[in-house]
Design a protein around this motif. Structure first.
Motif, mmCIF file in Angstrom:
data_model
loop_
_atom_site.group_PDB
_atom_site.id
_atom_site.type_symbol
_atom_site.label_atom_id
_atom_site.label_comp_id
_atom_site.label_asym_id
_atom_site.label_seq_id
_atom_site.Cartn_x
_atom_site.Cartn_y
_atom_site.Cartn_z
ATOM 1 N N TRP A 148 0.816 -1.197 0.000
ATOM 2 C CA TRP A 148 0.000 0.000 0.000
ATOM 3 C C TRP A 148 0.862 1.264 0.000
ATOM 4 C CZ3 TRP A 148 -0.764 -4.422 2.732
ATOM 5 C CH2 TRP A 148 -1.957 -5.122 2.489
ATOM 6 N N PRO A 149 0.835 2.040 -1.100
ATOM 7 C CA PRO A 149 1.578 3.306 -1.133
ATOM 8 C C PRO A 149 1.041 4.316 -0.107
ATOM 9 C CG PRO A 149 0.984 2.598 -3.358
ATOM 10 C CD PRO A 149 0.222 1.728 -2.400
ATOM 11 N N ARG A 150 -0.254 4.223 0.182
ATOM 12 C CA ARG A 150 -0.868 5.149 1.156
ATOM 13 C C ARG A 150 -1.368 4.330 2.357
ATOM 14 N NH1 ARG A 150 -4.870 9.031 -2.161
ATOM 15 N NH2 ARG A 150 -4.747 10.170 -0.178
ATOM 16 N N PHE A 151 -0.429 3.675 3.023
ATOM 17 C CA PHE A 151 -0.797 2.796 4.123
ATOM 18 C C PHE A 151 -1.305 3.584 5.330
ATOM 19 C CE2 PHE A 151 -0.051 0.220 7.882
ATOM 20 C CZ PHE A 151 -0.538 -1.020 7.487
ATOM 21 N N MET A 152 -0.609 4.650 5.681
ATOM 22 C CA MET A 152 -1.000 5.456 6.856
ATOM 23 C C MET A 152 -0.534 6.890 6.656
ATOM 24 S SD MET A 152 0.096 4.920 10.867
ATOM 25 C CE MET A 152 -0.817 3.370 11.016
ATOM 26 N N SER A 153 -1.419 7.838 6.943
ATOM 27 C CA SER A 153 -1.044 9.246 6.769
ATOM 28 C C SER A 153 -0.030 9.661 7.830
ATOM 29 C CB SER A 153 -2.293 10.143 6.863
ATOM 30 O OG SER A 153 -2.789 10.159 8.190
ATOM 31 N N PHE A 154 0.836 10.585 7.459
ATOM 32 C CA PHE A 154 1.824 11.095 8.418
ATOM 33 C C PHE A 154 1.118 11.748 9.612
ATOM 34 C CE2 PHE A 154 5.000 11.692 4.716
ATOM 35 C CZ PHE A 154 5.359 10.366 4.809
ATOM 36 N N THR A 155 -0.041 12.374 9.333
ATOM 37 C CA THR A 155 -0.783 13.036 10.409
ATOM 38 C C THR A 155 -1.167 12.048 11.502
ATOM 39 O OG1 THR A 155 -1.681 14.657 8.851
ATOM 40 C CG2 THR A 155 -2.822 14.417 10.954
ATOM 41 N N TYR A 156 -1.735 10.906 11.077
ATOM 42 C CA TYR A 156 -2.149 9.902 12.060
ATOM 43 C C TYR A 156 -0.938 9.229 12.699
ATOM 44 C CZ TYR A 156 -4.569 5.996 14.224
ATOM 45 O OH TYR A 156 -5.042 5.089 15.145
ATOM 46 N N LEU A 157 0.079 8.954 11.897
ATOM 47 C CA LEU A 157 1.279 8.287 12.393
ATOM 48 C C LEU A 157 1.908 9.055 13.556
ATOM 49 C CD1 LEU A 157 3.532 6.081 11.992
ATOM 50 C CD2 LEU A 157 4.634 7.721 10.439
ATOM 51 N N ASN A 158 1.901 10.374 13.452
ATOM 52 C CA ASN A 158 2.581 11.206 14.454
ATOM 53 C C ASN A 158 1.697 11.618 15.632
ATOM 54 O OD1 ASN A 158 5.420 11.723 13.353
ATOM 55 N ND2 ASN A 158 4.167 12.217 11.565
ATOM 56 N N LEU A 159 0.436 11.202 15.605
ATOM 57 C CA LEU A 159 -0.422 11.499 16.759
ATOM 58 C C LEU A 159 0.038 10.677 17.970
ATOM 59 C CD1 LEU A 159 -4.052 11.510 15.270
ATOM 60 C CD2 LEU A 159 -2.805 13.469 16.222
ATOM 61 N N PRO A 160 0.279 11.316 19.105
ATOM 62 C CA PRO A 160 0.687 10.560 20.306
ATOM 63 C C PRO A 160 -0.342 9.504 20.706
ATOM 64 C CG PRO A 160 1.103 12.890 20.606
ATOM 65 C CD PRO A 160 0.303 12.768 19.342
ATOM 66 N N SER A 161 -1.619 9.802 20.461
ATOM 67 C CA SER A 161 -2.684 8.876 20.852
ATOM 68 C C SER A 161 -2.773 7.651 19.940
ATOM 69 C CB SER A 161 -4.032 9.606 20.848
ATOM 70 O OG SER A 161 -4.321 10.118 19.558
ATOM 71 N N SER A 162 -2.146 7.704 18.770
ATOM 72 C CA SER A 162 -2.231 6.572 17.847
ATOM 73 C C SER A 162 -1.387 5.392 18.334
ATOM 74 C CB SER A 162 -1.759 6.990 16.451
ATOM 75 O OG SER A 162 -0.346 7.198 16.427
ATOM 76 N N GLY A 163 -0.363 5.689 19.127
ATOM 77 C CA GLY A 163 0.499 4.634 19.641
ATOM 78 C C GLY A 163 1.418 4.028 18.597
ATOM 79 N N CYS A 164 1.475 4.621 17.411
ATOM 80 C CA CYS A 164 2.301 4.062 16.329
ATOM 81 C C CYS A 164 3.785 4.354 16.531
ATOM 82 C CB CYS A 164 1.839 4.613 14.980
ATOM 83 S SG CYS A 164 0.140 4.158 14.547
ATOM 84 N N LEU A 165 4.088 5.451 17.219
ATOM 85 C CA LEU A 165 5.475 5.790 17.511
ATOM 86 C C LEU A 165 5.605 5.973 19.027
ATOM 87 C CD1 LEU A 165 6.298 8.399 14.698
ATOM 88 C CD2 LEU A 165 7.055 6.013 14.843
ATOM 89 N N ALA A 166 6.398 5.146 19.641
ATOM 90 C CA ALA A 166 6.651 5.251 21.082
ATOM 91 C C ALA A 166 8.155 5.284 21.290
ATOM 92 C CB ALA A 166 6.038 4.058 21.818
ATOM 93 N N LYS A 167 8.623 6.407 21.861
ATOM 94 C CA LYS A 167 10.051 6.613 22.048
ATOM 95 C C LYS A 167 10.806 6.482 20.720
ATOM 96 C CE LYS A 167 9.971 4.959 26.824
ATOM 97 N NZ LYS A 167 10.518 3.984 27.824
ATOM 98 N N ASP A 168 10.161 7.023 19.665
ATOM 99 C CA ASP A 168 10.735 7.046 18.315
ATOM 100 C C ASP A 168 10.948 5.628 17.737
ATOM 101 O OD1 ASP A 168 11.342 8.710 16.195
ATOM 102 O OD2 ASP A 168 13.500 8.720 16.636
#
Length: 293
Positions: A256-276
């Motif tokens: 998927w070229p558009r798997f996840m938007s950067f906006t959602y990825l960087n939301l602290p509440s999304s849990g996608c990035l924890a401690k980088d």
């Protein structure tokens, strides 16, 4: 004794049998054929209590892949007393199509054994009979390529988790996970932190790739069902995509070229990035394998 006469696209074959039994008669111009007589009937094909007679492609192994032969066929027995032929032919004179899965055409109930064995009918004289075939080949063609598909029953699923550290510092176009095994094949996850194709500059792009495509037999393909996920490290509300795809040497990856938007990825509440750190998971099930015939 056997006689074969060729004239243009027509082959005429005559076979005289003494002490009749099942026997082949070979040869026809481009493609080798044979006549097969079953004096005790072809019981496997509903020929009980009958003489069976058919025309068979004799050596299909030497023909090109995807071959087809279209021919009008007449089969006959000779009444040796009246010098007349008992002829079997499609009433409409239709072409018969011979190919890799259909090597023969004929009649399983050509003549009843009681009629054949009755000497007064002239088919069996002094323990000898005469039968033959007339073949008019209309055309010979080579069609598309054949494939052999092997589906895997109760195929196991392999799961692999890739820990991507220092995500904010990723500046290359593409990053790849370590190779993992699923269905006896090697796979890897491809991550594009800046996006790819339609996702460039706006979305994270994620793909599953076949890592050992150079070892595939030419013409072979692998049918796989897979799921890619970005794991939610806070609430376990993971974001994923699921697909089925035929992987091959020319089609090595899918995703998927558009798997996840950067906006959602960087939301602290999304849990996608924890401690980088970003956790990417792949589940792969190889469902089948296709190879060229």
């Amino acid at each position: 004794m056997s006689t074969t006469i060729f004239g243009g696209d027509i082959a005429f074959a005559l076979l005289i049998l003494s002490s009749y039994f099942q026997t082949p008669l070979t040869y026809y111009a481009y493609t080798c054929r044979k006549l097969v007589l079953c004096p005790s009937s072809n019981k496997s094909k509903n020929g009980k209590e009958h003489i069976s007679l058919c025309l068979v492609i004799a050596d299909a192994s030497g023909l090109c892949r995807g071959w087809e032969v279209y021919a009008v066929v007449r089969l006959f027995f000779l009444d040796q007393k009246k010098d007349k032929y008992l002829i079997v032919q499609d009433a409409l004179g239709r072409e018969r199509r011979f190919h890799g899965l259909k090597l023969e055409w004929g009649c399983d109930q050509y003549i009843p054994l009681t009629v054949f064995n009755d000497a007064s009918n002239g088919y069996l004289v002094e323990d000898s009979c005469v039968f033959g075939a007339e073949v008019f080949v209309c055309k010979e063609t080579i069609t598309g390529k054949g494939e052999c598909l092997s589906m895997i029953k109760d195929a196991p699923t392999c799961k692999h988790v890739w820990k991507v550290e220092g995500f904010s510092k990723l500046n290359e176009e593409c990053y790849e996970s370590k190779v993992f095994i699923a269905g006896d094949h090697k796979w890897k996850i491809q991550l594009h932190p800046k996006g790819r194709r339609l996702g460039t500059g706006t979305h994270l792009s994620l793909f599953l790739a076949l890592a050992d495509f150079t070892t595939l037999v030419p013409g072979s393909k692998i049918y796989a069902e897979f799921t890619l996920r970005i794991l939610d490290q806070v609430q376990a509300k993971h974001i994923g995509g699921k697909a089925k795809y035929w992987f091959s040497a020319s089609q090595q990856q899918y995703g998927w070229p558009r798997f996840m938007s950067f906006t959602y990825l960087n939301l602290p509440s999304s849990g996608c990035l924890a401690k980088d750190v970003c956790l990417v998971e792949a589940e792969v099930t190889v469902l089948g394998i296709s190879s060229a015939l």
